[in-house]
Design an enzyme around this catalytic site. Structure first.
Site, mmCIF file in Angstrom:
data_model
loop_
_atom_site.group_PDB
_atom_site.id
_atom_site.type_symbol
_atom_site.label_atom_id
_atom_site.label_comp_id
_atom_site.label_asym_id
_atom_site.label_seq_id
_atom_site.Cartn_x
_atom_site.Cartn_y
_atom_site.Cartn_z
ATOM 1 N N CYS A 236 34.251 50.473 44.208
ATOM 2 C CA CYS A 236 35.348 51.003 43.771
ATOM 3 C C CYS A 236 36.581 50.693 44.468
ATOM 4 O O CYS A 236 37.566 51.072 44.289
ATOM 5 C CB CYS A 236 35.368 52.528 43.542
ATOM 6 S SG CYS A 236 34.823 53.366 44.911
ATOM 7 N N THR B 22 35.322 49.286 49.371
ATOM 8 C CA THR B 22 35.424 48.080 50.233
ATOM 9 C C THR B 22 36.937 48.130 50.863
ATOM 10 O O THR B 22 37.015 47.233 51.821
ATOM 11 C CB THR B 22 35.276 46.817 49.265
ATOM 12 O OG1 THR B 22 35.850 46.993 48.317
ATOM 13 C CG2 THR B 22 33.808 46.536 49.337
ATOM 14 N N ASN B 23 37.749 49.095 50.473
ATOM 15 C CA ASN B 23 38.992 49.353 51.216
ATOM 16 C C ASN B 23 38.658 49.496 52.678
ATOM 17 O O ASN B 23 39.089 49.056 53.711
ATOM 18 C CB ASN B 23 40.039 50.194 50.637
ATOM 19 C CG ASN B 23 40.181 49.889 49.157
ATOM 20 O OD1 ASN B 23 40.260 48.840 48.713
ATOM 21 N ND2 ASN B 23 40.453 50.873 48.413
ATOM 22 N N MET C 222 51.957 10.606 41.808
ATOM 23 C CA MET C 222 51.674 9.111 42.497
ATOM 24 C C MET C 222 52.545 7.997 41.630
ATOM 25 O O MET C 222 53.391 8.402 40.774
ATOM 26 C CB MET C 222 50.282 8.947 42.375
ATOM 27 C CG MET C 222 49.466 9.713 43.395
ATOM 28 S SD MET C 222 47.972 9.455 43.533
ATOM 29 C CE MET C 222 47.307 10.084 42.155
ATOM 30 N N ARG D 186 40.184 59.818 42.029
ATOM 31 C CA ARG D 186 40.341 60.616 43.283
ATOM 32 C C ARG D 186 40.910 61.773 42.968
ATOM 33 O O ARG D 186 42.105 61.846 42.754
ATOM 34 C CB ARG D 186 41.446 59.573 44.202
ATOM 35 C CG ARG D 186 40.998 58.134 44.442
ATOM 36 C CD ARG D 186 41.925 57.291 45.096
ATOM 37 N NE ARG D 186 41.713 56.157 45.896
ATOM 38 C CZ ARG D 186 41.731 54.942 45.454
ATOM 39 N NH1 ARG D 186 42.052 54.678 44.109
ATOM 40 N NH2 ARG D 186 41.129 54.161 46.203
ATOM 41 N N GLU E 141 31.069 52.957 52.518
ATOM 42 C CA GLU E 141 32.618 52.362 53.117
ATOM 43 C C GLU E 141 32.585 52.463 54.720
ATOM 44 O O GLU E 141 33.626 52.078 55.265
ATOM 45 C CB GLU E 141 33.492 53.165 52.437
ATOM 46 C CG GLU E 141 33.664 54.699 52.626
ATOM 47 C CD GLU E 141 34.693 55.471 51.982
ATOM 48 O OE1 GLU E 141 35.740 54.818 51.568
ATOM 49 O OE2 GLU E 141 34.520 56.755 51.717
ATOM 50 N N LYS F 156 42.109 9.408 34.047
ATOM 51 C CA LYS F 156 42.810 8.495 32.993
ATOM 52 C C LYS F 156 41.841 7.349 32.452
ATOM 53 O O LYS F 156 41.824 7.200 31.319
ATOM 54 C CB LYS F 156 44.064 8.055 33.577
ATOM 55 C CG LYS F 156 45.044 7.124 32.454
ATOM 56 C CD LYS F 156 45.899 6.497 33.049
ATOM 57 C CE LYS F 156 46.945 7.378 33.715
ATOM 58 N NZ LYS F 156 48.070 7.607 32.650
ATOM 59 N N ARG G 144 35.150 62.067 42.823
ATOM 60 C CA ARG G 144 34.823 61.995 44.219
ATOM 61 C C ARG G 144 35.498 63.265 44.897
ATOM 62 O O ARG G 144 36.627 63.775 44.448
ATOM 63 C CB ARG G 144 35.721 60.706 44.947
ATOM 64 C CG ARG G 144 35.550 60.732 46.288
ATOM 65 C CD ARG G 144 36.243 59.639 47.193
ATOM 66 N NE ARG G 144 37.551 59.516 47.051
ATOM 67 C CZ ARG G 144 38.288 58.568 47.412
ATOM 68 N NH1 ARG G 144 37.964 57.393 47.769
ATOM 69 N NH2 ARG G 144 39.759 58.803 47.428
HETATM 70 C C1 PEP Z 1 37.702 52.438 49.546
HETATM 71 O O1 PEP Z 1 37.708 52.943 50.774
HETATM 72 O O2 PEP Z 1 37.272 51.409 49.190
HETATM 73 C C2 PEP Z 1 38.105 53.512 48.387
HETATM 74 C C3 PEP Z 1 37.926 53.162 47.281
HETATM 75 O O3 PEP Z 1 38.518 54.603 48.753
HETATM 76 P P1 PEP Z 1 40.057 54.996 49.170
HETATM 77 O O4 PEP Z 1 40.960 53.614 48.917
HETATM 78 O O5 PEP Z 1 40.675 56.084 48.518
HETATM 79 O O6 PEP Z 1 39.897 55.252 50.784
HETATM 80 MG MG MG Z 2 37.903 55.001 51.256
#
Ligand code: PEP
Ligand code: MG
Length: 938
Positions: A862, A798-799, A108, A589, A776, A27, A648
């Site tokens: 992915c 990354t899962n 405030m 997938r 992974e 302000k 895949r």
């Molecule tokens: C992963 O593991 O990040 C992945 C993309 O594969 P999924 O989720 O199918 O295991």
């Molecule tokens: Mg996986």
């Protein structure tokens, strides 16, 4: 020279300017800027945020230079305004307001009319000839000051309904009643004068202290109360939610009062340089004649529209400022146009008109919703007001989310009963009747009902029911559990891991504490926040063919470096993702063709293949399966024509597909020519204790090379046929769950052999493709240099990398994650936002090592993180080529990638690792210890 703690603004020149927000607050900085632009601003001064910080560091004492600097600035203000603070003939009144670096609306305190007392009021009456207005201002001061300064700032916490403000309100009510008045405006000057005395006596009685008559005492009291309110409960919780640090402090603005309540040529209002709800480019606002600023925002009186264009059904009968005070309106309109050009953004303005003269009281960048943010950013870019880089920074990824999913109506949500909370797995809102089985979901849907499927957890067999439901709610599971993944892929609202709910499937009800929700009862979900509500809440729709959104995303595309692909498992998902702007598929997938629509036959054949006892049997089943796989792959490659499609090979443990139901088992054993007992014993032998770490991914291709072979043949033949049809397919074959280069070498030889055979069969010299792997498993990241000898690309899964890196089951994290977050053991759910410090470091190593072996290796992601903005930024820092996410998150990823490009160099981590270190540090054990210590201190 003494440090400068007070900045004057007024006349034609201010000490500060717009870029001094850290010191002067938003302000204060903007008031200074408006003065410098020659706009009519009532003079005053800003006490800096440094004073606030010093005040809290020095046991609530001000720096010693402050007093003198305030007095000097006050003198300048008096000179500018031609009045004197505390003077009995020609008194100046001031407002005292807070002003933090970033706006904290209503959090405030503010005190108006400071400087008014029994002596100065006489001068003011003389000056204005309006005793009613003066007494009214005085009683407002007493009411505000006693509440804010004498009670709240003094730390008094009265019992419910016993606060000094309520006592005074009761006195006001009593007086109105005794006189037979209905509204405040009927109170006469004499009444208000009497009320001032009644108020003073009441303040003394309730707080045991007289109301201060001395103007200077009032001023310092009000300044102290504003600083004090920085540490008020409301302000602290707001800062926690918005992530504003405590040590920023607030500034205090002391400004000459101007009055919008001095009769019918006075007014006050709030305006925006564009419509903040829609983003449309016209001057938008509200005003009230003969009123003070608080009246407009408090909603006591319905404000009038500022101009004719802003009128709607409800306000068309009300006078606009444009027609009521055309000259002032013209001046204000000119000012707003200039201000928007100057700030190059939509502004929120406050103004007051005192007896026909316009004063600007505030200007700041205006808050806006998602739709408006998108429209304004693309319009302003088109108008050449801002650059493409600025445009992308004007929209937050969460705001884009608002445009992509239908949501619960915010007002309905505010009033609703919150039943419980879970993990926000699929954004958007939904409302529907509760059902507990996938079959019921399908059946009820056929009857035209909207349902919400409530399950303990979901599995692939629930898929049809999930598709039929408006939304899914599960008691267990994490952000990458089956339900979450599938729902997100469809853009469906979903909440998982709502640990408080107990599902009773037999009797078809679920319980949360005392609440019992039966089949057919309505519930509503906010999948963006993870909130579950009782009852049927109203919804707000989305426009999927939004021109503004598309125009905005095109700007993002100009700026970003990262490509954005999608995770699509069916040709129709691929087509949806193309519409959202996906530049290829980052994960197809294969196994998803065995769930959902038209999956009966291929699923049967897959099951037959799984239950085969010999290689010969298996090959026979695979040959039957072959045309189905080929068709699915071909349709998907075609939907993504000209773009790469990462296919895949089969990933999940096979026993996941073995049916439990007797009827299915009997059919399969018959088709295999074996007895049911034989079948059951083969099924038992497939059982694994730890299937996620079991016989899955590449391991299937090692033990049963024929499974890989058939899939690869289907991929190459599909591509070959498309090439012959004049299309441009580009398959990228991806091997999952790899942990050593030898696995890849093994699979690579199968791929090479089949490739040659297919080229020959179709008379083709070449079928363009790549072969690569997922990273992974942590070991794969650490030996990425060896793996890169065979892999032309890496895609980070990354899962699983998070699952195996942390050792947290992605399906069971809902059970303990809430405690980890609450106790700040983890800063956030690592399945949602990449843990840069640990999992991110594995990725960094893999990138470095992969590039060392193969400098042109193609890198992508992915895992589900590929559509989450903070993780997308990290992928940009790592220098990946693309991110891949579910179709509905593609637009968000396009924006997040663009924002990352504005803020960081692509691959910046490898230029001294600066950014990585900075972000990693925040979640390091050391940083956590520090924040724990801070908390303890408090
Ligand atoms: C992963 O593991 O990040 C992945 C993309 O594969 P999924 O989720 O199918 O295991
Ligand atoms: Mg996986």
């Amino acid at each position: 020279m003494a440090k400068k703690y007070v900045y004057y603004f007024g006349g034609k020149k201010a000490d500060g300017k717009a870029n001094m927000k850290e010191l002067l607050g938003g302000k204060g900085a903007n008031l200074a800027e408006m003065v410098n632009l020659g706009l009519p601003v009532p003079a005053g001064f800003t006490i800096t945020t440094e004073v606030c910080t010093a005040y809290y560091e020095n046991k609530k004492k001000y720096p010693k230079e402050l007093k003198e600097q305030v007095l000097k600035a006050l003198e300048k203000t008096e000179k500018q305004m031609g009045a004197k603070f505390g003077d009995k003939k020609n008194p100046l009144l001031v407002s005292v307001r807070s002003g933090a670096r970033s706006s904290m609306p209503g959090m405030m305190e503010t005190v108006l009319n400071v400087g008014l007392n029994d002596t100065t009021r006489e001068g003011l009456i003389e000056k204005t000839g309006n005793p009613r207005f003066v007494y009214d201002s005085q009683r407002r001061l007493i009411q505000m000051y006693s509440d804010v300064v004498m009670e709240k700032a003094a730390g008094i916490e009265p019992a419910e309904g016993q606060g000094v403000r309520q006592h005074l309100e009761r006195e006001l009510h009593k007086m109105k009643e005794s006189k037979g008045y209905k509204s405040d405006t009927e109170l006469t000057a004499e009444d208000l004068k009497e009320l001032v005395d009644i108020y003073k006596a009441k303040v003394n009685e309730v707080l045991g202290k007289p109301f201060p008559e001395d103007a200077m005492e009032q001023l310092w009291g009000a300044i102290g109360a504003v600083f004090q309110s920085w540490m008020g409960k409301r302000a602290i919780s707001y800062r926690r939610i918005e992530g504003i640090p405590d040590d920023w402090g607030t500034a205090v603005n002391v400004q000459s009062m101007v009055f919008g309540n001095m009769g019918n040529s006075s007014a006050t209002g709030v305006a925006f340089t564009r419509n903040p709800a829609t983003g449309e480019n016209y001057f938008y606002g509200e005003w009230l004649v003969n009123a003070q600023g608080e009246d407009v925002v408090a909603g006591i009186r319905t404000p009038n529209p500022i101009n004719e264009i802003g009128k709607n059904e409800h306000t068309k009968h009300l006078d606009s400022l444009e027609t009521a005070m055309p000259e002032v309106y013209k001046q204000l309109h000119k000012i707003e146009l200039n201000l928007e050009k100057h700030y190059r953004d939509m502004l929120d303005l406050e103004f007051t008109i005192q007896e026909g003269k316009l004063y600007m009281l505030q200007c700041r960048v205006g808050k806006r919703n998602g739709a408006a943010a998108v429209k304004m950013a693309s319009d302003m870019y088109k108008e050449k007001l801002i650059s493409a880089e600025e445009a992308v920074m004007r929209v937050k990824p969460e705001q884009l989310d608002e445009l992509l999913h239908p949501v619960l109506l915010p007002e309905a949500e505010k009033a609703a009963h919150l039943l419980t909370k879970g993990l926000p797995a699929g954004p958007g809102g939904a409302t529907g009747q509760v059902v507990f089985t996938a079959n019921d979901a399908v059946e009820w849907k056929k009857e035209g009902k909207n349902v919400i499927l409530v399950r303990e957890e979901t599995n692939p067999e629930d898929i049809e029911g999930m598709r039929a439901a408006e939304a899914i709610l599960t008691a267990r599971g994490g952000m990458t559990s089956h339900a979450a993944l599938v729902a997100r892929g469809w853009g469906k609202c979903c909440i998982v891991g709502a640990g408080e709910i107990e599902v009773n499937l037999e009797e078809k009800y679920f319980k949360v504490g005392e609440n019992v929700i039966r089949e057919g009862d309505y519930i509503s979900l906010n999948g963006t926040k993870g909130n579950v509500y009782l009852g049927k809440l109203d919804m707000m729709d989305v426009d999927t063919d939004n021109e503004d959104l598309n125009a905005f995303l095109k700007i993002c595309d100009k700026v970003r470096v990262l490509k954005v692909r999608t995770n699509a498992d069916t040709p129709s998902d691929a087509a949806t993702a193309r519409r959202f702007g996906a530049e290829g598929i980052g994960l197809f997938r294969t196994e998803h063709m065995f769930y959902g629509e038209n999956s009966e036959e291929p699923l049967f054949l897959l099951r037959k293949m799984i239950m085969s006892g010999t290689e010969e049997e298996r090959r026979m089943a695979l040959n039957e399966l072959f045309p189905f796989i080929k068709k699915d792959v071909k349709d998907t490659l075609e939907a993504m024509d000209g773009y790469p499609v990462t296919i895949r090979t089969l990933d999940p443990p096979l026993h996941e597909f073995v049916p439990n139901n007797e009827e299915e088992r009997a059919k399969l054993s018959e088709s295999l020519g074996i007895s049911l007992e034989q079948f059951n014993s083969r099924a038992d032998s497939l059982h694994e204790n730890n299937p996620m770490l079991g016989h899955r991914g590449v391991r299937l291709g090692i033990t049963y090379p024929e499974i890989t072979e058939v899939q690869i043949r289907a991929i190459f033949e599909a591509a070959a046929e498309l090439l012959q049809e004049g299309k441009k397919p580009f398959p990228e074959i991806m091997i999952p769950v790899t942990c050593t280069s030898r696995e890849l070498k093994h699979q690579y030889s199968i791929i090479e052999k089949v490739y040659k055979e297919v080229c020959e069969k179709f008379g083709l010299k070449k079928i363009g493709h790549l072969v690569g792997t997922m990273i992974e498993i942590p070991r794969a990241a650490l030996v990425a240099d060896y793996i890169a000898e065979y892999a032309q690309f890496f895609s980070f899964g990354t899962n699983d990398l998070t699952q195996m890196g942390f050792g947290f089951s992605r399906d069971d994290i809902g059970g303990f994650l809430p405690d980890y977050i609450k106790q700040q053991i983890l800063p956030h759910d690592p399945f949602q936002i990449i843990d840069r410090f640990g999992i991110g470091e594995l990725m960094r190593i893999a990138v470095e090592k992969g590039k060392a072996t193969r400098p042109d290796i193609k890198l992508g992601i992915c895992g589900e993180h590929g559509g989450e903005p903070n993780s997308v930024e990290f992928c940009h820092l790592l220098g990946l080529a693309y991110v891949s996410c579910s179709p509905f998150r593609v637009p968000i990823a396009r924006l997040a990638a663009a924002r990352a490009s504005v803020e960081h160099k692509h691959g910046e981590i490898f230029n001294g690792k600066k950014e990585h270190k900075k972000t990693a540090k925040k979640s390091s054990p050391k940083a956590q210890k520090k924040s724990d210590k801070k908390k303890k201190k408090k």
